[in-house]
Scaffold this active site. Structure first.
Site, PDB file in Angstrom:
ATOM      1  N   CYS A   1      -3.849  -0.929  -2.048  1.00  0.00           N
ATOM      2  CA  CYS A   1      -3.750   0.748  -2.400  1.00  0.00           C
ATOM      3  C   CYS A   1      -4.848   0.711  -4.118  1.00  0.00           C
ATOM      4  O   CYS A   1      -4.574   0.420  -4.482  1.00  0.00           O
ATOM      5  CB  CYS A   1      -2.286   1.548  -2.699  1.00  0.00           C
TER       6      CYS A   1
ATOM      7  N   CYS B   1     -11.125   2.919  -1.676  1.00  0.00           N
ATOM      8  CA  CYS B   1     -10.094   3.717  -0.538  1.00  0.00           C
ATOM      9  C   CYS B   1      -9.685   3.422   0.634  1.00  0.00           C
ATOM     10  O   CYS B   1     -10.969   2.542   1.341  1.00  0.00           O
ATOM     11  CB  CYS B   1     -10.331   5.759   0.385  1.00  0.00           C
TER      12      CYS B   1
ATOM     13  N   HIS C   1      -8.319   3.929   3.819  1.00  0.00           N
ATOM     14  CA  HIS C   1      -8.630   4.450   5.069  1.00  0.00           C
ATOM     15  C   HIS C   1     -10.517   4.496   4.851  1.00  0.00           C
ATOM     16  O   HIS C   1     -10.237   4.449   6.581  1.00  0.00           O
ATOM     17  CB  HIS C   1      -7.635   6.031   4.952  1.00  0.00           C
TER      18      HIS C   1
ATOM     19  N   ASP D   1       1.185  -1.464  -0.257  1.00  0.00           N
ATOM     20  CA  ASP D   1       0.177   0.202   0.078  1.00  0.00           C
ATOM     21  C   ASP D   1       0.863   1.183   0.592  1.00  0.00           C
ATOM     22  O   ASP D   1       2.298   0.952   0.283  1.00  0.00           O
ATOM     23  CB  ASP D   1      -0.572  -0.066   1.300  1.00  0.00           C
ATOM     24  N   SER D   2       0.600   2.120  -0.247  1.00  0.00           N
ATOM     25  CA  SER D   2       1.014   3.520  -0.324  1.00  0.00           C
ATOM     26  C   SER D   2       1.298   4.096   1.266  1.00  0.00           C
ATOM     27  O   SER D   2       2.386   4.862   1.237  1.00  0.00           O
ATOM     28  CB  SER D   2       0.249   4.396  -0.947  1.00  0.00           C
TER      29      SER D   2
ATOM     30  N   GLU E   1      -5.895   8.864   9.385  1.00  0.00           N
ATOM     31  CA  GLU E   1      -4.211   9.043  10.636  1.00  0.00           C
ATOM     32  C   GLU E   1      -4.141   9.562  11.447  1.00  0.00           C
ATOM     33  O   GLU E   1      -3.476   9.306  12.583  1.00  0.00           O
ATOM     34  CB  GLU E   1      -3.663   9.363   8.951  1.00  0.00           C
TER      35      GLU E   1
HETATM   36  N1  DGL Z   1      -3.701   3.796  -0.219  1.00  0.00           N
HETATM   37  C1  DGL Z   1      -5.073   4.981  -0.622  1.00  0.00           C
HETATM   38  C2  DGL Z   1      -6.242   5.153  -1.450  1.00  0.00           C
HETATM   39  O1  DGL Z   1      -6.716   3.646  -1.513  1.00  0.00           O
HETATM   40  C3  DGL Z   1      -5.330   6.120   0.285  1.00  0.00           C
HETATM   41  C4  DGL Z   1      -4.233   7.259   0.772  1.00  0.00           C
HETATM   42  C5  DGL Z   1      -2.619   7.400  -0.315  1.00  0.00           C
HETATM   43  O2  DGL Z   1      -3.319   8.650  -1.212  1.00  0.00           O
HETATM   44  O3  DGL Z   1      -1.878   7.487  -0.499  1.00  0.00           O
HETATM   45  O4  DGL Z   1      -6.116   5.081  -2.611  1.00  0.00           O
END
Ligand code: DGL
Length: 269
Positions: A75, A186, A188, A12-13, A154
């Protein structure tokens, strides 16, 4: 090590992909996992497709060195921009979150009116829109980017007035569209399910891609004869910046105290 015993790789990012890891561990408790959070380069949601592809290939390269048998792109933004590239370049099966989430949304919508929310990049890519239309062209899709949701989660602000106000601002137009499914596109957003559900009301079914993706991982492993049955499991966590922040904020995402240690690594050569 036998192929079956190898870990499932997840990237993931940053931290958010832990929502996907959590579902994978629920559905597949006998699988070992290696998680990479690219915390040095987060967010991906505001970056260009080209940059996201490059980062994603580097992340995948790192996980391949750990002998993974399958890659999950947790992600949503990376799944939206880099999935095809990854599939083309990797010798292991690659699963993203977009298609499993889209299938679930179409299946659950009786009115054929589906809302999709995600980062700026995910919404701009049209990946969810295209996936839903590809499954059922009659479904009317209402997309919206909600960039402030990621920092709110977060910060641990999943249940407070500021968050409820931001939810209202982002979703008030969508609420008028009489959607019966809202897809959280997403990593989060599952943590905001209560706040979003309260605002949208009972008629709207709030779903996320994480659980559908875990089921897809199980299906693919089983189809390829790669399910790990009855062997010991491990869960390793790697990050590209600040392991301490990752384990602290990660506690919001994983509630079973499993995330006590993350290792700092470099993935960009
Ligand atoms: N993990 C990213 C997503 O699901 C969210 C956080 C980011 O912008 O990197 O799109």
């Amino acid at each position: 090590m036998e192929m079956k015993e190898r870990p499932v790789g997840i990237f993931d990012s940053g931290i958010g992909g832990l929502t996907v890891l959590k579902e994978i561990r629920k559905v597949l408790p006998e699988e070992s996992t290696v998680y990479l959070g690219d915390t040095a380069r987060v967010p991906y949601g505001t970056k260009s497709g080209e940059t996201i592809k490059r980062y994603s290939l580097e992340n995948a390269g790192f996980l391949l060195k750990h002998g993974i048998k399958l890659l999950v792109v947790a992600c949503n933004t990376a799944s939206a921009y880099a999935l095809e590239e990854l599939k083309h370049n990797l010798a292991v099966p690659v699963i993203g979150v977009i298609l499993p989430g889209a299938r679930q949304a179409v299946m659950k919508s009786r009115l054929k009116r589906v809302g999709v929310i995600g980062t700026e990049g995910t919404i701009k890519s049209g990946a969810y829109f295209d996936a839903i239309k590809g499954i059922d062209p009659r479904v009317v899709v209402f997309p919206a980017a909600c960039p402030l949701f990621v920092p709110l989660v977060e910060e641990g602000w999943t249940d407070c007035d500021v968050t409820r106000l931001v939810v209202k601002i982002y979703l008030k137009d969508m609420k008028k569209e009489r959607i019966d499914v809202l897809l959280l596109g997403c990593t989060h957003y599952p943590l905001l399910k209560n706040a979003i559900g309260e605002f949208m009301g009972e008629e709207t079914n709030i779903i996320d891609s994480a659980s559908a993706t875990a089921v897809e991982v199980k299906r693919v492993l089983s189809e390829k004869g790669l399910l790990n049955k009855g062997h010991g499991t491990t869960a390793r966590f790697f990050v590209t910046d600040s392991p301490e922040r990752f384990t602290n904020v990660g506690a919001i995402f994983l509630d079973n105290g499993e995330l006590t240690k993350a290792e700092l690594v470099k993935v960009d050569g």
